[in-house]
Enzyme design. Structure first.
Site, short mmCIF file in Angstrom:
data_model
loop_
_atom_site.label_atom_id
_atom_site.label_comp_id
_atom_site.label_asym_id
_atom_site.label_seq_id
_atom_site.Cartn_x
_atom_site.Cartn_y
_atom_site.Cartn_z
N LEU A 137 0.83 -1.11 -0.19
CA LEU A 137 0.07 0.04 0.02
C LEU A 137 0.97 1.34 -0.10
O LEU A 137 2.06 1.31 0.58
CB LEU A 137 -1.03 -0.02 1.22
CG LEU A 137 -2.06 -1.08 1.34
CD1 LEU A 137 -2.73 -0.95 2.69
CD2 LEU A 137 -2.99 -1.00 0.22
N ASP A 138 0.29 2.41 -0.60
CA ASP A 138 1.29 3.75 -0.49
C ASP A 138 1.50 3.98 0.83
O ASP A 138 0.54 3.52 1.82
CB ASP A 138 0.23 4.40 -1.46
CG ASP A 138 0.37 4.37 -2.87
OD1 ASP A 138 1.21 3.71 -3.09
OD2 ASP A 138 -0.36 5.10 -3.38
N GLU A 139 2.26 4.81 1.06
CA GLU A 139 2.64 5.09 2.50
C GLU A 139 1.61 5.90 3.16
O GLU A 139 1.31 5.70 4.50
CB GLU A 139 4.01 6.12 2.38
CG GLU A 139 4.34 6.48 3.93
CD GLU A 139 5.61 7.71 3.59
OE1 GLU A 139 6.00 8.17 4.83
OE2 GLU A 139 6.07 7.95 2.50
N THR A 141 -1.63 5.40 2.31
CA THR A 141 -2.93 4.88 2.22
C THR A 141 -3.02 3.78 3.52
O THR A 141 -1.90 3.27 3.98
CB THR A 141 -2.81 4.03 1.01
OG1 THR A 141 -2.96 4.94 -0.11
CG2 THR A 141 -4.28 3.15 0.77
N ARG A 237 -5.03 6.70 -7.49
CA ARG A 237 -4.88 7.99 -7.45
C ARG A 237 -4.85 8.52 -8.91
O ARG A 237 -5.36 9.67 -9.25
CB ARG A 237 -3.55 8.41 -6.63
CG ARG A 237 -3.89 7.89 -5.21
CD ARG A 237 -2.43 7.61 -4.35
NE ARG A 237 -1.76 9.10 -4.24
CZ ARG A 237 -0.48 9.22 -3.95
NH1 ARG A 237 0.34 8.31 -3.77
NH2 ARG A 237 -0.09 10.46 -3.77
#
Length: 300
Positions: A137-139, A141, A237
Protein backbone atom coordinates in the site's frame (compact mmCIF):
# COMPACT_ATOMS: atom_id res chain seq x y z
CA UNK A 1 -7.48 -29.00 -0.18
CA UNK A 2 -10.68 -30.93 0.39
CA UNK A 3 -12.31 -30.00 3.71
CA UNK A 4 -12.34 -33.74 4.58
CA UNK A 5 -8.53 -33.79 4.69
CA UNK A 6 -7.35 -32.92 8.18
CA UNK A 7 -4.12 -31.01 8.81
CA UNK A 8 -2.30 -29.95 11.92
CA UNK A 9 0.92 -28.07 12.67
CA UNK A 10 3.32 -30.08 14.79
CA UNK A 11 6.42 -28.04 15.49
CA UNK A 12 8.22 -27.52 12.18
CA UNK A 13 5.97 -30.03 10.41
CA UNK A 14 2.49 -29.96 8.91
CA UNK A 15 0.73 -33.29 9.39
CA UNK A 16 -1.84 -34.34 6.78
CA UNK A 17 -4.12 -37.38 6.57
CA UNK A 18 -4.71 -37.92 2.84
CA UNK A 19 -5.93 -41.47 3.30
CA UNK A 20 -4.52 -44.52 1.56
CA UNK A 21 -2.28 -43.53 -1.36
CA UNK A 22 -1.85 -46.19 -4.04
CA UNK A 23 1.62 -46.13 -5.62
CA UNK A 24 1.66 -45.81 -9.41
CA UNK A 25 3.15 -48.53 -11.58
CA UNK A 26 6.91 -48.72 -10.99
CA UNK A 27 6.53 -46.17 -8.18
CA UNK A 28 6.66 -46.21 -4.39
CA UNK A 29 4.60 -44.56 -1.62
CA UNK A 30 6.71 -41.40 -1.80
CA UNK A 31 5.92 -41.08 -5.50
CA UNK A 32 2.23 -41.51 -4.67
CA UNK A 33 2.52 -38.85 -1.98
CA UNK A 34 4.19 -36.41 -4.37
CA UNK A 35 1.44 -36.95 -6.95
CA UNK A 36 -1.23 -36.35 -4.29
CA UNK A 37 0.52 -33.24 -2.97
CA UNK A 38 0.74 -31.77 -6.47
CA UNK A 39 -2.65 -32.80 -7.89
CA UNK A 40 -4.91 -32.72 -4.82
CA UNK A 41 -3.28 -30.33 -2.39
CA UNK A 42 -1.99 -28.07 -5.17
CA UNK A 43 1.46 -27.78 -3.61
CA UNK A 44 3.98 -25.78 -5.68
CA UNK A 45 6.26 -28.22 -7.60
CA UNK A 46 9.33 -26.09 -6.85
CA UNK A 47 8.73 -26.41 -3.12
CA UNK A 48 8.02 -30.14 -3.33
CA UNK A 49 11.32 -30.66 -5.13
CA UNK A 50 13.12 -28.74 -2.37
CA UNK A 51 11.33 -30.65 0.40
CA UNK A 52 12.06 -34.00 -1.20
CA UNK A 53 15.78 -33.27 -1.61
CA UNK A 54 16.07 -32.00 1.99
CA UNK A 55 14.16 -34.86 3.60
CA UNK A 56 11.21 -32.64 4.30
CA UNK A 57 8.56 -35.21 3.39
CA UNK A 58 7.79 -38.09 5.76
CA UNK A 59 5.29 -40.95 5.55
CA UNK A 60 3.99 -42.87 8.56
CA UNK A 61 0.94 -45.08 8.09
CA UNK A 62 -1.86 -42.91 6.72
CA UNK A 63 -0.09 -39.74 7.82
CA UNK A 64 2.00 -37.47 5.65
CA UNK A 65 4.27 -34.80 7.10
CA UNK A 66 5.80 -31.78 5.37
CA UNK A 67 8.48 -29.62 6.95
CA UNK A 68 6.81 -26.30 6.16
CA UNK A 69 7.74 -24.36 9.28
CA UNK A 70 11.54 -24.29 9.61
CA UNK A 71 12.80 -21.38 11.73
CA UNK A 72 13.53 -18.30 9.66
CA UNK A 73 14.89 -15.04 11.04
CA UNK A 74 13.50 -11.74 9.73
CA UNK A 75 15.88 -9.43 7.88
CA UNK A 76 14.12 -6.43 9.44
CA UNK A 77 15.17 -4.89 12.74
CA UNK A 78 12.32 -5.28 15.25
CA UNK A 79 10.56 -2.12 16.38
CA UNK A 80 7.91 -2.38 19.08
CA UNK A 81 4.77 -0.41 18.25
CA UNK A 82 1.06 -1.07 18.54
CA UNK A 83 -0.10 -3.38 15.75
CA UNK A 84 -3.66 -4.31 14.85
CA UNK A 85 -3.89 -7.94 13.72
CA UNK A 86 -6.91 -8.49 11.49
CA UNK A 87 -6.32 -12.20 10.77
CA UNK A 88 -3.68 -14.76 11.65
CA UNK A 89 -3.08 -18.51 11.47
CA UNK A 90 -0.04 -20.72 10.89
CA UNK A 91 0.24 -19.66 7.24
CA UNK A 92 -1.09 -16.12 6.89
CA UNK A 93 -1.05 -12.80 8.69
CA UNK A 94 -3.12 -9.72 7.86
CA UNK A 95 -2.43 -6.49 9.73
CA UNK A 96 -3.72 -2.94 9.55
CA UNK A 97 -1.26 -0.47 8.04
CA UNK A 98 -1.81 3.08 9.31
CA UNK A 99 -1.39 6.05 6.98
CA UNK A 100 2.11 7.49 7.14
CA UNK A 101 3.99 4.18 7.49
CA UNK A 102 5.75 2.42 4.63
CA UNK A 103 5.24 -1.30 4.09
CA UNK A 104 9.00 -1.94 4.05
CA UNK A 105 12.18 0.16 4.34
CA UNK A 106 13.48 1.86 1.22
CA UNK A 107 16.36 3.83 2.72
CA UNK A 108 14.44 7.11 2.82
CA UNK A 109 11.95 6.39 5.60
CA UNK A 110 11.58 8.84 8.49
CA UNK A 111 10.35 6.19 10.89
CA UNK A 112 10.19 2.39 11.21
CA UNK A 113 8.27 0.56 8.51
CA UNK A 114 5.46 -1.94 8.89
CA UNK A 115 8.04 -4.68 8.26
CA UNK A 116 9.96 -3.59 11.36
CA UNK A 117 6.80 -3.58 13.47
CA UNK A 118 5.72 -7.03 12.21
CA UNK A 119 9.24 -8.33 12.93
CA UNK A 120 8.86 -7.13 16.54
CA UNK A 121 5.58 -9.05 16.87
CA UNK A 122 7.39 -12.36 16.47
CA UNK A 123 10.46 -11.23 18.38
CA UNK A 124 8.29 -10.52 21.43
CA UNK A 125 6.62 -13.93 21.03
CA UNK A 126 10.03 -15.62 20.69
CA UNK A 127 8.94 -17.10 17.37
CA UNK A 128 11.53 -17.40 14.59
CA UNK A 129 9.18 -16.38 11.80
CA UNK A 130 9.93 -14.00 8.91
CA UNK A 131 6.64 -12.99 7.23
CA UNK A 132 6.83 -11.77 3.64
CA UNK A 133 4.37 -9.16 2.36
CA UNK A 134 2.29 -10.24 -0.63
CA UNK A 135 1.21 -6.79 -1.76
CA UNK A 136 1.90 -3.15 -0.91
CA UNK A 137 0.00 0.00 0.00
CA UNK A 138 1.20 3.56 -0.55
CA UNK A 139 2.79 5.22 2.46
CA UNK A 140 -0.23 7.40 3.15
CA UNK A 141 -2.88 4.81 2.30
CA UNK A 142 -4.26 2.86 5.25
CA UNK A 143 -5.67 -0.65 5.10
CA UNK A 144 -4.94 -4.39 5.38
CA UNK A 145 -1.63 -5.89 4.29
CA UNK A 146 -1.33 -9.64 3.69
CA UNK A 147 1.77 -11.57 4.77
CA UNK A 148 2.87 -15.16 4.16
CA UNK A 149 4.43 -16.79 7.21
CA UNK A 150 6.33 -19.52 5.37
CA UNK A 151 7.63 -20.41 1.91
CA UNK A 152 4.64 -22.59 1.05
CA UNK A 153 2.18 -19.78 1.77
CA UNK A 154 4.32 -17.24 -0.06
CA UNK A 155 4.51 -19.31 -3.24
CA UNK A 156 0.76 -20.00 -3.22
CA UNK A 157 -0.24 -16.41 -2.45
CA UNK A 158 2.22 -14.97 -4.99
CA UNK A 159 0.63 -17.25 -7.60
CA UNK A 160 -2.84 -16.06 -6.57
CA UNK A 161 -1.70 -12.43 -6.79
CA UNK A 162 -0.28 -12.99 -10.29
CA UNK A 163 -3.59 -14.56 -11.36
CA UNK A 164 -5.50 -11.58 -9.90
CA UNK A 165 -7.28 -13.87 -7.44
CA UNK A 166 -6.66 -11.68 -4.38
CA UNK A 167 -9.49 -9.18 -4.09
CA UNK A 168 -8.88 -5.66 -2.79
CA UNK A 169 -11.48 -2.95 -2.35
CA UNK A 170 -10.97 0.59 -1.12
CA UNK A 171 -13.03 3.56 -0.07
CA UNK A 172 -11.97 7.10 -0.97
CA UNK A 173 -13.21 10.64 -0.67
CA UNK A 174 -12.74 12.38 -3.99
CA UNK A 175 -13.28 15.94 -5.11
CA UNK A 176 -16.40 16.88 -7.04
CA UNK A 177 -19.65 15.07 -7.68
CA UNK A 178 -18.95 11.74 -9.36
CA UNK A 179 -21.47 10.65 -11.99
CA UNK A 180 -22.96 7.26 -11.11
CA UNK A 181 -22.40 6.29 -14.76
CA UNK A 182 -18.66 6.19 -14.06
CA UNK A 183 -18.20 2.51 -13.28
CA UNK A 184 -14.94 1.44 -14.91
CA UNK A 185 -11.68 3.26 -15.61
CA UNK A 186 -9.53 1.33 -18.07
CA UNK A 187 -6.42 3.37 -18.78
CA UNK A 188 -2.75 2.28 -18.94
CA UNK A 189 -0.39 3.74 -16.36
CA UNK A 190 3.29 4.56 -16.78
CA UNK A 191 6.01 6.58 -15.09
CA UNK A 192 6.07 10.36 -15.31
CA UNK A 193 9.54 11.23 -16.58
CA UNK A 194 9.14 14.79 -15.29
CA UNK A 195 8.30 13.81 -11.69
CA UNK A 196 9.93 10.87 -9.86
CA UNK A 197 7.04 10.41 -7.43
CA UNK A 198 4.24 10.57 -9.97
CA UNK A 199 2.66 8.14 -12.40
CA UNK A 200 0.52 9.15 -15.37
CA UNK A 201 -1.83 7.83 -18.01
CA UNK A 202 0.35 6.66 -20.88
CA UNK A 203 -0.47 4.64 -23.99
CA UNK A 204 2.88 2.87 -23.51
CA UNK A 205 2.15 2.14 -19.84
CA UNK A 206 0.88 -1.02 -18.17
CA UNK A 207 -2.73 -2.16 -18.42
CA UNK A 208 -4.74 -0.88 -15.45
CA UNK A 209 -8.43 -1.29 -14.58
CA UNK A 210 -10.29 0.24 -11.62
CA UNK A 211 -13.98 -0.32 -10.90
CA UNK A 212 -15.91 2.57 -9.33
CA UNK A 213 -19.05 2.58 -7.20
CA UNK A 214 -20.51 5.87 -5.94
CA UNK A 215 -21.62 5.52 -2.31
CA UNK A 216 -22.41 9.09 -1.17
CA UNK A 217 -22.52 12.56 -2.69
CA UNK A 218 -21.75 15.84 -0.87
CA UNK A 219 -21.86 19.43 -2.15
CA UNK A 220 -18.25 19.36 -3.38
CA UNK A 221 -17.05 15.80 -2.87
CA UNK A 222 -18.04 12.14 -3.20
CA UNK A 223 -17.44 8.90 -1.32
CA UNK A 224 -16.59 6.06 -3.69
CA UNK A 225 -15.71 2.38 -3.42
CA UNK A 226 -12.91 1.30 -5.72
CA UNK A 227 -12.03 -2.26 -6.68
CA UNK A 228 -8.73 -3.10 -8.34
CA UNK A 229 -8.47 -5.57 -11.19
CA UNK A 230 -4.77 -4.73 -11.54
CA UNK A 231 -2.27 -3.39 -9.03
CA UNK A 232 -0.26 -0.57 -10.57
CA UNK A 233 1.62 1.97 -8.48
CA UNK A 234 -0.73 4.85 -7.50
CA UNK A 235 -3.43 3.26 -9.68
CA UNK A 236 -6.47 4.65 -7.86
CA UNK A 237 -4.90 8.07 -7.43
CA UNK A 238 -3.92 8.34 -11.10
CA UNK A 239 -7.22 7.03 -12.44
CA UNK A 240 -9.43 9.25 -10.29
CA UNK A 241 -7.33 12.32 -11.07
CA UNK A 242 -7.52 11.47 -14.78
CA UNK A 243 -11.34 11.53 -14.74
CA UNK A 244 -11.39 14.86 -12.92
CA UNK A 245 -11.90 13.63 -9.36
CA UNK A 246 -8.56 13.64 -7.52
CA UNK A 247 -8.59 12.20 -4.03
CA UNK A 248 -9.20 14.68 -1.24
CA UNK A 249 -5.82 15.45 0.33
CA UNK A 250 -3.78 14.09 -2.59
CA UNK A 251 -1.65 17.13 -3.46
CA UNK A 252 0.55 15.16 -5.89
CA UNK A 253 -2.42 14.50 -8.18
CA UNK A 254 -4.36 17.72 -7.72
CA UNK A 255 -6.30 17.16 -4.49
CA UNK A 256 -6.83 19.80 -1.82
CA UNK A 257 -5.18 19.36 1.60
CA UNK A 258 -7.55 21.79 3.34
CA UNK A 259 -9.34 19.00 5.25
CA UNK A 260 -6.75 16.22 5.42
CA UNK A 261 -2.96 16.33 4.80
CA UNK A 262 -2.77 13.13 2.72
CA UNK A 263 -4.89 11.15 0.27
CA UNK A 264 -8.21 10.07 1.80
CA UNK A 265 -7.86 6.44 0.74
CA UNK A 266 -8.43 3.35 2.87
CA UNK A 267 -8.37 -0.35 2.03
CA UNK A 268 -11.62 -1.63 3.49
CA UNK A 269 -11.53 -5.29 2.46
CA UNK A 270 -9.08 -8.00 1.42
CA UNK A 271 -10.18 -11.41 0.09
CA UNK A 272 -8.02 -14.44 -0.65
CA UNK A 273 -8.16 -18.23 -0.72
CA UNK A 274 -6.27 -19.87 2.10
CA UNK A 275 -3.10 -21.50 0.73
CA UNK A 276 -3.80 -24.82 2.45
CA UNK A 277 -7.56 -25.18 3.01
CA UNK A 278 -8.70 -23.29 -0.08
CA UNK A 279 -11.28 -21.54 2.10
CA UNK A 280 -12.16 -17.99 1.05
CA UNK A 281 -10.92 -15.56 3.70
CA UNK A 282 -12.56 -12.11 3.82
CA UNK A 283 -10.81 -9.56 6.01
CA UNK A 284 -12.51 -6.22 6.74
CA UNK A 285 -10.49 -3.28 8.07
CA UNK A 286 -12.56 -0.60 9.88
CA UNK A 287 -12.07 3.03 8.92
CA UNK A 288 -9.28 4.86 10.76
CA UNK A 289 -10.21 7.98 12.74
CA UNK A 290 -8.93 10.38 10.05
CA UNK A 291 -11.42 8.96 7.53
CA UNK A 292 -14.27 9.02 10.05
CA UNK A 293 -13.59 12.66 10.97
CA UNK A 294 -13.40 13.65 7.30
CA UNK A 295 -16.68 11.84 6.66
CA UNK A 296 -18.39 13.83 9.42
CA UNK A 297 -16.95 17.09 8.09
CA UNK A 298 -18.20 16.43 4.55
CA UNK A 299 -21.63 15.37 5.79
CA UNK A 300 -21.86 18.49 7.90
Amino acid sequence: MSPRIASQKRGEWLELTPGKLTPPENGDRLTAALIWLKDVLGAPPKLLQSLESDGGIKLAGDRLRLRLFPPKKSQYEPYNQDLTILYEDDFCLVVHKPAGIKVHPDGMERQPSLANIVSALYSVRNEVVAPAHIHRLDEYTSGPVLYAKNDYAQLKLDEAMARKEIGRSYVAFVQGVVDSKLQVIDQPIGKDRHHNQRRRISHTGKHAVTRVEVLEIYPSASLVRLTLETGRTHQIRVHMSHVGHPLVGDSIYGGSTALIPHQALHGEKLSFRHPISGEMIDVVDPWPSAMTILHEQLQG
